[in-house]
Design a protein around this motif. Sequence first.
Motif, PDB file in Angstrom:
ATOM      1  N   LYS A 168       0.810  -1.219   0.000  1.00 53.36           N
ATOM      2  CA  LYS A 168       0.000   0.000   0.000  1.00 53.36           C
ATOM      3  C   LYS A 168       0.846   1.272   0.000  1.00 53.36           C
ATOM      4  CE  LYS A 168      -4.132  -2.055   1.858  1.00 53.36           C
ATOM      5  NZ  LYS A 168      -4.738  -2.208   0.549  1.00 53.36           N
ATOM      6  N   MET A 169       2.158   1.147  -0.024  1.00 54.45           N
ATOM      7  CA  MET A 169       3.028   2.316   0.094  1.00 54.45           C
ATOM      8  C   MET A 169       3.482   2.844  -1.266  1.00 54.45           C
ATOM      9  SD  MET A 169       5.060   1.531   3.565  1.00 54.45           S
ATOM     10  CE  MET A 169       5.127   3.287   3.848  1.00 54.45           C
ATOM     11  N   ARG A 170       3.452   4.179  -1.371  1.00 54.91           N
ATOM     12  CA  ARG A 170       3.962   4.823  -2.578  1.00 54.91           C
ATOM     13  C   ARG A 170       5.454   4.527  -2.697  1.00 54.91           C
ATOM     14  NH1 ARG A 170       4.484   9.995  -2.656  1.00 54.91           N
ATOM     15  NH2 ARG A 170       4.063  10.441  -0.479  1.00 54.91           N
ATOM     16  N   GLY A 171       5.910   4.313  -3.909  1.00 52.83           N
ATOM     17  CA  GLY A 171       7.331   4.071  -4.146  1.00 52.83           C
ATOM     18  C   GLY A 171       7.754   2.627  -4.017  1.00 52.83           C
ATOM     19  N   VAL A 172       6.912   1.790  -3.435  1.00 54.67           N
ATOM     20  CA  VAL A 172       7.220   0.359  -3.361  1.00 54.67           C
ATOM     21  C   VAL A 172       6.814  -0.243  -4.703  1.00 54.67           C
ATOM     22  CG1 VAL A 172       6.655  -1.841  -2.258  1.00 54.67           C
ATOM     23  CG2 VAL A 172       7.017   0.206  -0.856  1.00 54.67           C
ATOM     24  N   THR A 173       7.782  -0.841  -5.377  1.00 50.55           N
ATOM     25  CA  THR A 173       7.531  -1.361  -6.718  1.00 50.55           C
ATOM     26  C   THR A 173       7.284  -2.868  -6.734  1.00 50.55           C
ATOM     27  OG1 THR A 173       9.893  -1.615  -7.123  1.00 50.55           O
ATOM     28  CG2 THR A 173       8.882   0.476  -7.798  1.00 50.55           C
ATOM     29  N   ALA A 174       7.718  -3.567  -5.689  1.00 50.82           N
ATOM     30  CA  ALA A 174       7.503  -5.020  -5.628  1.00 50.82           C
ATOM     31  C   ALA A 174       7.603  -5.506  -4.192  1.00 50.82           C
ATOM     32  CB  ALA A 174       8.529  -5.755  -6.485  1.00 50.82           C
ATOM     33  N   VAL A 175       6.764  -6.460  -3.851  1.00 46.44           N
ATOM     34  CA  VAL A 175       6.817  -7.151  -2.559  1.00 46.44           C
ATOM     35  C   VAL A 175       6.660  -8.632  -2.860  1.00 46.44           C
ATOM     36  CG1 VAL A 175       5.772  -7.433  -0.282  1.00 46.44           C
ATOM     37  CG2 VAL A 175       5.713  -5.186  -1.391  1.00 46.44           C
ATOM     38  N   GLU A 176       7.519  -9.432  -2.255  1.00 48.16           N
ATOM     39  CA  GLU A 176       7.409 -10.880  -2.424  1.00 48.16           C
ATOM     40  C   GLU A 176       7.540 -11.546  -1.065  1.00 48.16           C
ATOM     41  OE1 GLU A 176       8.967 -13.986  -5.606  1.00 48.16           O
ATOM     42  OE2 GLU A 176      10.608 -13.306  -4.304  1.00 48.16           O
ATOM     43  N   SER A 177       6.601 -12.412  -0.748  1.00 47.97           N
ATOM     44  CA  SER A 177       6.677 -13.206   0.472  1.00 47.97           C
ATOM     45  C   SER A 177       7.538 -14.431   0.218  1.00 47.97           C
ATOM     46  CB  SER A 177       5.277 -13.640   0.916  1.00 47.97           C
ATOM     47  OG  SER A 177       4.518 -12.519   1.303  1.00 47.97           O
ATOM     48  N   GLY A 178       8.292 -14.839   1.238  1.00 46.21           N
ATOM     49  CA  GLY A 178       9.140 -16.009   1.073  1.00 46.21           C
ATOM     50  C   GLY A 178       9.785 -16.439   2.369  1.00 46.21           C
ATOM     51  N   TYR A 179      10.804 -17.262   2.221  1.00 43.63           N
ATOM     52  CA  TYR A 179      11.486 -17.871   3.362  1.00 43.63           C
ATOM     53  C   TYR A 179      12.986 -17.641   3.230  1.00 43.63           C
ATOM     54  CZ  TYR A 179       7.078 -20.306   2.647  1.00 43.63           C
ATOM     55  OH  TYR A 179       5.753 -20.590   2.407  1.00 43.63           O
ATOM     56  N   THR A 180      13.630 -17.324   4.348  1.00 39.72           N
ATOM     57  CA  THR A 180      15.077 -17.126   4.350  1.00 39.72           C
ATOM     58  C   THR A 180      15.616 -17.331   5.762  1.00 39.72           C
ATOM     59  OG1 THR A 180      16.841 -15.680   3.530  1.00 39.72           O
ATOM     60  CG2 THR A 180      15.066 -14.616   4.777  1.00 39.72           C
ATOM     61  N   GLY A 181      16.930 -17.446   5.844  1.00 39.77           N
ATOM     62  CA  GLY A 181      17.570 -17.534   7.151  1.00 39.77           C
ATOM     63  C   GLY A 181      17.705 -18.931   7.715  1.00 39.77           C
ATOM     64  N   GLY A 182      17.387 -19.940   6.944  1.00 40.65           N
ATOM     65  CA  GLY A 182      17.479 -21.304   7.439  1.00 40.65           C
ATOM     66  C   GLY A 182      18.420 -22.146   6.604  1.00 40.65           C
ATOM     67  N   GLY A 183      18.570 -23.396   6.998  1.00 40.06           N
ATOM     68  CA  GLY A 183      19.492 -24.279   6.307  1.00 40.06           C
ATOM     69  C   GLY A 183      18.840 -25.389   5.517  1.00 40.06           C
ATOM     70  N   TYR A 184      17.548 -25.492   5.589  1.00 32.78           N
ATOM     71  CA  TYR A 184      16.813 -26.559   4.905  1.00 32.78           C
ATOM     72  C   TYR A 184      16.626 -26.181   3.436  1.00 32.78           C
ATOM     73  CZ  TYR A 184      12.972 -29.938   4.305  1.00 32.78           C
ATOM     74  OH  TYR A 184      12.168 -30.969   3.895  1.00 32.78           O
ATOM     75  N   PRO A 185      16.994 -27.034   2.487  1.00 30.19           N
ATOM     76  CA  PRO A 185      16.860 -26.677   1.068  1.00 30.19           C
ATOM     77  C   PRO A 185      15.403 -26.713   0.592  1.00 30.19           C
ATOM     78  CG  PRO A 185      17.693 -28.912   1.277  1.00 30.19           C
ATOM     79  CD  PRO A 185      17.616 -28.349   2.677  1.00 30.19           C
ATOM     80  N   ASN A 186      15.053 -25.728  -0.226  1.00 26.81           N
ATOM     81  CA  ASN A 186      13.734 -25.656  -0.861  1.00 26.81           C
ATOM     82  C   ASN A 186      12.567 -25.804   0.116  1.00 26.81           C
ATOM     83  OD1 ASN A 186      14.857 -25.399  -3.533  1.00 26.81           O
ATOM     84  ND2 ASN A 186      15.439 -27.547  -3.304  1.00 26.81           N
ATOM     85  N   PRO A 187      12.520 -24.969   1.135  1.00 25.04           N
ATOM     86  CA  PRO A 187      11.422 -25.085   2.105  1.00 25.04           C
ATOM     87  C   PRO A 187      10.090 -24.673   1.484  1.00 25.04           C
ATOM     88  CG  PRO A 187      12.581 -23.042   2.454  1.00 25.04           C
ATOM     89  CD  PRO A 187      13.360 -23.802   1.404  1.00 25.04           C
ATOM     90  N   ASP A 188       9.033 -25.162   2.055  1.00 25.17           N
ATOM     91  CA  ASP A 188       7.700 -24.712   1.679  1.00 25.17           C
ATOM     92  C   ASP A 188       6.975 -24.302   2.967  1.00 25.17           C
ATOM     93  OD1 ASP A 188       6.755 -27.048   2.941  1.00 25.17           O
ATOM     94  OD2 ASP A 188       6.482 -28.100   1.051  1.00 25.17           O
ATOM     95  N   TYR A 189       5.765 -23.813   2.816  1.00 28.15           N
ATOM     96  CA  TYR A 189       5.021 -23.283   3.963  1.00 28.15           C
ATOM     97  C   TYR A 189       4.916 -24.309   5.086  1.00 28.15           C
ATOM     98  CZ  TYR A 189       1.333 -20.861   6.524  1.00 28.15           C
ATOM     99  OH  TYR A 189       0.597 -20.225   7.495  1.00 28.15           O
ATOM    100  N   TYR A 190       4.646 -25.548   4.742  1.00 26.31           N
ATOM    101  CA  TYR A 190       4.425 -26.563   5.778  1.00 26.31           C
ATOM    102  C   TYR A 190       5.709 -26.937   6.506  1.00 26.31           C
ATOM    103  CZ  TYR A 190      -0.111 -26.517   3.726  1.00 26.31           C
ATOM    104  OH  TYR A 190      -1.325 -26.084   3.274  1.00 26.31           O
TER     105      TYR A 190
END
Length: 174
Positions: free
Chosen positions: A20-42
């Motif tokens: 909802k913010m002016r100047g923000v051109t893209a937002v993507e939800s995701g996962y980071t900071g862990g060691g497990y390869p190819n995590p998913d929501y579950y």
Amino acid sequence: MKTYVLAGGCFWCLDAVYRKMRGVTAVESGYTGGGYPNPDYYTVCNGTTGHAEAVTVTFDETVIPSEVILDVFFATHDPTTLNRQGYDVGTQYRSAMFYTDEQQRQEFVDAIGRAQEQWDDPIVTEVTRASTWYPAEDIHQDFYAKQPYNGYCQVIINPKLAKARKYYSQWLAA
């Protein structure tokens, strides 16, 4: 353009606010900071992958200052609770900022200093070097716009949007 990787509890909340913010051109939800390869929501929700639910926020600094992006981050989640945001509990809901270089790390440290003045308890937001980014599944992208009447959106996200409107209305898109 500049991109930050930020985690402040459930990624649906930050996603909704930043879109909802002016100047923000893209937002993507995701996962980071862990060691497990190819995590998913579950796998992330089980709390054993080490990943945080996070968003990438790409914005135009000629439209919105980086300080505003970071101040909104601290205003729309509780950075003083370790591994918890409201009813969401676990390391995947931690408050974290993932930097790509020393300049970004310093911006994050400075933002914590500014934000600490607004909180009585110490801020526990971690500042960590960015690691592999894994985009979340399509259902999690722009979740609030897709499901505004979902109970979580009504009870958890709407108050965060109201707070953003109250304190940052000049930066919100029409």
